[in-house]
Write a protein that holds these residues in place. Structure first.
Motif, PDB file in Angstrom:
ATOM      1  N   LEU A 142       1.433   4.655  11.605  1.00 28.12           N
ATOM      2  CA  LEU A 142       0.247   4.140  10.934  1.00 28.12           C
ATOM      3  C   LEU A 142      -0.232   2.875  11.630  1.00 28.12           C
ATOM      4  O   LEU A 142       0.564   2.125  12.178  1.00 28.12           O
ATOM      5  CB  LEU A 142       0.569   3.839   9.466  1.00 28.12           C
ATOM      6  N   PRO A 143      -1.553   2.646  11.603  1.00 27.38           N
ATOM      7  CA  PRO A 143      -2.062   1.456  12.288  1.00 27.38           C
ATOM      8  C   PRO A 143      -1.521   0.188  11.653  1.00 27.38           C
ATOM      9  O   PRO A 143      -1.400   0.090  10.437  1.00 27.38           O
ATOM     10  CB  PRO A 143      -3.581   1.569  12.101  1.00 27.38           C
ATOM     11  N   GLU A 201       4.114  10.297  12.366  1.00 22.68           N
ATOM     12  CA  GLU A 201       2.882   9.550  12.573  1.00 22.68           C
ATOM     13  C   GLU A 201       3.115   8.044  12.451  1.00 22.68           C
ATOM     14  O   GLU A 201       3.811   7.574  11.563  1.00 22.68           O
ATOM     15  CB  GLU A 201       1.832   9.980  11.548  1.00 22.68           C
ATOM     16  N   ASP A 217     -13.497   4.580  12.918  1.00 23.13           N
ATOM     17  CA  ASP A 217     -12.126   4.779  13.356  1.00 23.13           C
ATOM     18  C   ASP A 217     -11.849   3.769  14.457  1.00 23.13           C
ATOM     19  O   ASP A 217     -12.230   3.993  15.599  1.00 23.13           O
ATOM     20  CB  ASP A 217     -11.936   6.206  13.868  1.00 23.13           C
ATOM     21  N   PRO A 218     -11.228   2.663  14.126  1.00 20.81           N
ATOM     22  CA  PRO A 218     -11.043   1.609  15.123  1.00 20.81           C
ATOM     23  C   PRO A 218     -10.241   2.063  16.324  1.00 20.81           C
ATOM     24  O   PRO A 218     -10.351   1.485  17.406  1.00 20.81           O
ATOM     25  CB  PRO A 218     -10.313   0.511  14.353  1.00 20.81           C
ATOM     26  N   LYS A 219      -9.426   3.106  16.177  1.00 18.33           N
ATOM     27  CA  LYS A 219      -8.617   3.544  17.307  1.00 18.33           C
ATOM     28  C   LYS A 219      -9.447   4.360  18.281  1.00 18.33           C
ATOM     29  O   LYS A 219      -9.202   4.360  19.464  1.00 18.33           O
ATOM     30  CB  LYS A 219      -7.436   4.377  16.809  1.00 18.33           C
ATOM     31  N   ARG A 220     -10.430   5.066  17.768  1.00 18.81           N
ATOM     32  CA  ARG A 220     -11.192   5.948  18.640  1.00 18.81           C
ATOM     33  C   ARG A 220     -12.500   5.315  19.092  1.00 18.81           C
ATOM     34  O   ARG A 220     -12.807   5.227  20.251  1.00 18.81           O
ATOM     35  CB  ARG A 220     -11.492   7.263  17.924  1.00 18.81           C
ATOM     36  N   GLU A 235       0.840  -1.194   0.000  1.00 21.13           N
ATOM     37  CA  GLU A 235       0.000   0.000   0.000  1.00 21.13           C
ATOM     38  C   GLU A 235       0.874   1.243   0.000  1.00 21.13           C
ATOM     39  O   GLU A 235       1.917   1.279   0.636  1.00 21.13           O
ATOM     40  CB  GLU A 235      -0.892   0.009   1.234  1.00 21.13           C
ATOM     41  N   ASP A 236       0.408   2.226  -0.703  1.00 18.46           N
ATOM     42  CA  ASP A 236       1.139   3.483  -0.714  1.00 18.46           C
ATOM     43  C   ASP A 236       1.008   4.167   0.640  1.00 18.46           C
ATOM     44  O   ASP A 236       0.000   4.048   1.306  1.00 18.46           O
ATOM     45  CB  ASP A 236       0.582   4.416  -1.788  1.00 18.46           C
ATOM     46  N   ILE A 237       2.035   4.851   1.026  1.00 18.47           N
ATOM     47  CA  ILE A 237       1.957   5.654   2.245  1.00 18.47           C
ATOM     48  C   ILE A 237       1.038   6.835   1.948  1.00 18.47           C
ATOM     49  O   ILE A 237       1.199   7.503   0.932  1.00 18.47           O
ATOM     50  CB  ILE A 237       3.355   6.164   2.636  1.00 18.47           C
ATOM     51  N   PRO A 238       0.057   7.086   2.813  1.00 16.46           N
ATOM     52  CA  PRO A 238      -0.843   8.208   2.552  1.00 16.46           C
ATOM     53  C   PRO A 238      -0.084   9.518   2.419  1.00 16.46           C
ATOM     54  O   PRO A 238       0.904   9.743   3.109  1.00 16.46           O
ATOM     55  CB  PRO A 238      -1.743   8.222   3.799  1.00 16.46           C
ATOM     56  N   GLU A 239      -0.606  10.369   1.557  1.00 15.20           N
ATOM     57  CA  GLU A 239       0.097  11.618   1.281  1.00 15.20           C
ATOM     58  C   GLU A 239       0.090  12.568   2.466  1.00 15.20           C
ATOM     59  O   GLU A 239       0.967  13.401   2.610  1.00 15.20           O
ATOM     60  CB  GLU A 239      -0.537  12.310   0.076  1.00 15.20           C
ATOM     61  N   ASP A 240      -0.936  12.452   3.297  1.00 13.73           N
ATOM     62  CA  ASP A 240      -1.060  13.405   4.391  1.00 13.73           C
ATOM     63  C   ASP A 240      -0.388  12.912   5.668  1.00 13.73           C
ATOM     64  O   ASP A 240      -0.547  13.518   6.715  1.00 13.73           O
ATOM     65  CB  ASP A 240      -2.531  13.692   4.680  1.00 13.73           C
ATOM     66  N   VAL A 241       0.329  11.835   5.560  1.00 10.73           N
ATOM     67  CA  VAL A 241       0.929  11.282   6.772  1.00 10.73           C
ATOM     68  C   VAL A 241       1.983  12.247   7.326  1.00 10.73           C
ATOM     69  O   VAL A 241       2.757  12.850   6.586  1.00 10.73           O
ATOM     70  CB  VAL A 241       1.533   9.889   6.482  1.00 10.73           C
ATOM     71  N   GLU A 242       1.933  12.440   8.628  1.00 15.95           N
ATOM     72  CA  GLU A 242       2.904  13.316   9.278  1.00 15.95           C
ATOM     73  C   GLU A 242       4.195  12.534   9.477  1.00 15.95           C
ATOM     74  O   GLU A 242       4.171  11.310   9.610  1.00 15.95           O
ATOM     75  CB  GLU A 242       2.366  13.777  10.636  1.00 15.95           C
TER      76      GLU A 242
END
Lengths: 284, 359
Positions: free
Chosen positions: A53-54, A51, A68-71, A41-48
């Motif tokens: 990733l899950p 950050e 949002d499984p984390k929240r 999978e591509d790394i999302p463009e908005d990733v800090e």
């Protein structure tokens, strides 16, 4: 990417009290294991930059079906025209329905399109996020809970999950016991790293064990003359041998001491530290 | 003397302007557009509902409150999660498709009874069952039901863009539905709470303001709409456009949301049908919410977007497409996704068994 398997998928309609209309309920229970298919999978463009990733491997079977499984574990959803208007987390499944072992893999979908317009108007809020907790709402919740709590399929899956967990615990216990035995045996054999080796101690005693300078000491070793001194007895033997004794706070240790050759029978028992008088004895 | 709708200067190329509006995905891009337009300073014009011509300056565009209400912030700031306004806009897009089909049906048969619910409308006009039943049905008109639904989904596109340089999101919702006549946009798309859906049981929304919450989640919103040509109802063809932003009046606490209007009655600027044709905008509506605020969010938004929409639109009446940074996927909702799962050997499958539980 993780793909879940389904264990139960059932739907039913239920009539509400006071002529409010009907609700349709769908319950889906996923298998606790997921099939993990790895994709590049591509790394999302908005990733800090910092950050995290899950991780796919950390996902529960339901993770792909939650906002949002984390929240939020919003696995109980209420729909009007297919749009989520209210959602609860899995404490409802555990506390209200009593399905503790299914809580992380059960999705409950409540379709409210069968409600009468007046009933729907009473619960809908302008924010479209939560229902007004009035009589209609409580009628829905009561009917839902009463129906699901005694559902035979859910009860069956819960019992099965509980049994599996118990077996797992029993298995865990067996593994723990085996490990304990292994550790104990390791201690018993602690002086066998090298023939005739002793335990290193604060004074640097011992032979062949790292961390301290080797120091020669005359000891009795009936089986091997190296490096101890061969003796025919009599002398004292402790079990376990002193080199492997581990004393920990608030823990008792059984140590038996017997003479060799056994002139009289010895009774194992706790001993206090004492001086066995000469260099040929075993120090405790 | 009557006030004429503001016309753009002759040095503004309408086609270029429309293209720029349709492609603006960052706040910088929107501000560059605004800089080319004759706009009255927002601190110099205060809308007055008793005298809408007061402070209006002929020949300029003015920031007009959404819904014609200076106190609109309370009715717009309704979203308590970033994804909800996008879902509301998507629902509006579905309604525009259903309404278009209903109106076309009435053109052919003015006595055709209305569908009794959105699901019935979708079944009648698009031959689609509830989407969580697609898998069970298998085929529609001899086609694979899933592929059939995918074709329908192309009439709504929800796009999420991320500009790496500006670090800004833009959420764009484009439908190919009925659209609005430009002269009516201020009374429909830009209204608040004045819904005409109440007597249409086949539509979804009731409050007539859910989608407006997207204005509060973004720095700017661009709105472009054109009515389906056969359904103009005597109104002039053309394409209406505007830009929405948050206004903070100097020295006051009553912030509000306003859009660019060309007339004191709230009408939006209009471009000609030929301009719309030039950019291939046949009919439908496009909302772009620029510099959309998703909050910190935790996980990357672009990765979770598909999942979030599938949850909030759990079993949508119509499928739709998403385009997340160039990756296109069809959303049919989690109801469908759960139905599409492989079953275990011992699975208890009682889907849609028609089991009724009595009290």
């Amino acid at each position: 990417m993780a793909t879940a398997l389904v264990e139960l998928d059932k739907s039913f309609k239920s009539e509400l009290s006071r002529d409010y209309g009907t609700i349709e309920v769908r319950v889906v229970v996923l298998h606790k294991k997921v099939e993990v298919v790895t994709n590049d999978e591509d790394i999302p463009e908005d990733v800090e930059p910092e950050e995290v990733l899950p991780s796919e491997t950390s996902k529960s079977p339901l993770a792909n079906y939650l906002e949002d499984p984390k929240r939020g574990k919003e696995c109980v959803v209420f729909l009007v025209n297919g749009q989520r208007q209210e959602a609860w987390d899995n404490t409802y499944i555990q506390r209200d329905l009593g399905f503790k072992y299914l809580r992380n893999r059960t999705m409950i979908v409540v379709d409210l399109d069968g409600l009468k317009p007046e009933a729907l108007a009473e619960i809908m809020q302008g924010s479209r996020e939560h229902f007004y907790p009035g009589t209609v709402y409580h009628s829905i919740v009561g009917r839902l809970s009463a129906t699901l709590r005694k559902d035979p399929d859910l009860e069956s899956l819960e019992a099965e999950a509980e049994r599996e967990i118990s077996e797992l615990r029993a298995g865990d216990q067996a593994v723990k016991q085996a490990l304990d035995q292994l550790i104990e045996a390791h201690h018993q054999q602690g002086d066998h790293l090298e023939e005739g080796a002793g335990e290193s101690g604060p004074g640097g005693l011992g032979h062949g064990i790292p961390f301290h300078t080797s120091q020669q000491e005359v000891i009795v070793d009936p089986d091997s003359p190296l490096p101890g001194k061969v003796a025919s007895g009599p002398y004292l033997i402790s079990e376990p041998i002193s080199a492997t004794i581990r004393l920990r706070p608030d823990e008792s240790v059984d140590i038996s001491v017997r003479s060799y050759p056994p002139r009289i029978s010895t009774t194992p028992g706790l001993i206090s530290c004492g001086d066995f008088s000469n260099d040929r004895g075993t120090r405790v | 003397m009557p006030i004429e709708p503001t016309k753009l200067n002759s040095n503004v190329d309408p086609e270029l302007l429309l293209r720029r509006i349709l492609s603006a995905s960052t706040s910088n891009a929107v501000e560059e557009i605004l800089a080319t337009l004759p706009i009255r300073n927002e601190q110099e014009y205060t809308f007055n509902s008793d005298d809408d011509k007061r402070d209006w300056k002929q020949g300029m565009l003015h920031w007009f409150p959404v819904g014609g209400d200076r106190g609109n912030a309370g009715r717009i700031k309704l979203a308590n999660r970033p994804i909800n306004p996008i879902a509301e806009r998507t629902i509006n897009a579905m309604e525009s498709l259903i309404e278009m089909m209903r109106r076309l049906e009435l053109l052919n048969d003015s006595s055709a009874p209305p569908p009794g619910s959105p699901r019935e409308a979708v079944r009648r006009y698009f031959r689609l069952p509830p989407l969580d039943q697609l898998q069970a049905i298998g085929t529609i008109d001899g086609q694979d039901a899933r592929k059939y639904a995918r074709e329908i989904a192309r009439q709504i596109m929800v796009e999420l863009m991320f500009d790496k340089k500006a670090r800004e999101f833009a959420a764009v919702i484009r439908d190919y539905g009925i659209g609005q006549a430009p002269a009516k946009i201020h009374r429909t798309l830009l209204s608040l709470g004045s819904s005409d859906k109440g007597d249409k049981p086949y539509l979804i929304g009731v409050f007539g303001q859910g989608g407006s919450s997207a204005y509060a989640a973004s720095k700017y919103s661009t709105v472009v709409s054109r009515r389906e040509m056969r359904l103009l109802d005597g109104e002039a063809d053309g394409i209406g456009w505007t830009i929405v932003k948050h206004i903070f009046p100097k020295g006051r606490r009553d912030d509000y949301f306003a859009y660019l209007a060309s007339h004191p009655d709230g009408r939006v600027p209009i471009l000609s049908p030929s301009t719309a044709d030039a950019v291939d905008f046949k009919h439908g509506t496009r909302f772009a919410h620029v510099d959309y605020d998703f909050g910190s969010g935790g996980a990357a938004i672009t990765r979770n977007f598909f999942q979030m929409l599938n949850h909030v639109l759990f079993n949508p009446v119509l499928p739709f497409d998403t385009n997340v940074s160039g990756t296109v996927a069809t959303i049919r909702g989690n109801g469908y996704r759960l139905s599409n799962l492989k079953t275990e050997r011992k699975a208890i499958d009682k889907r849609f068994a028609g089991l009724t539980i009595d009290q």
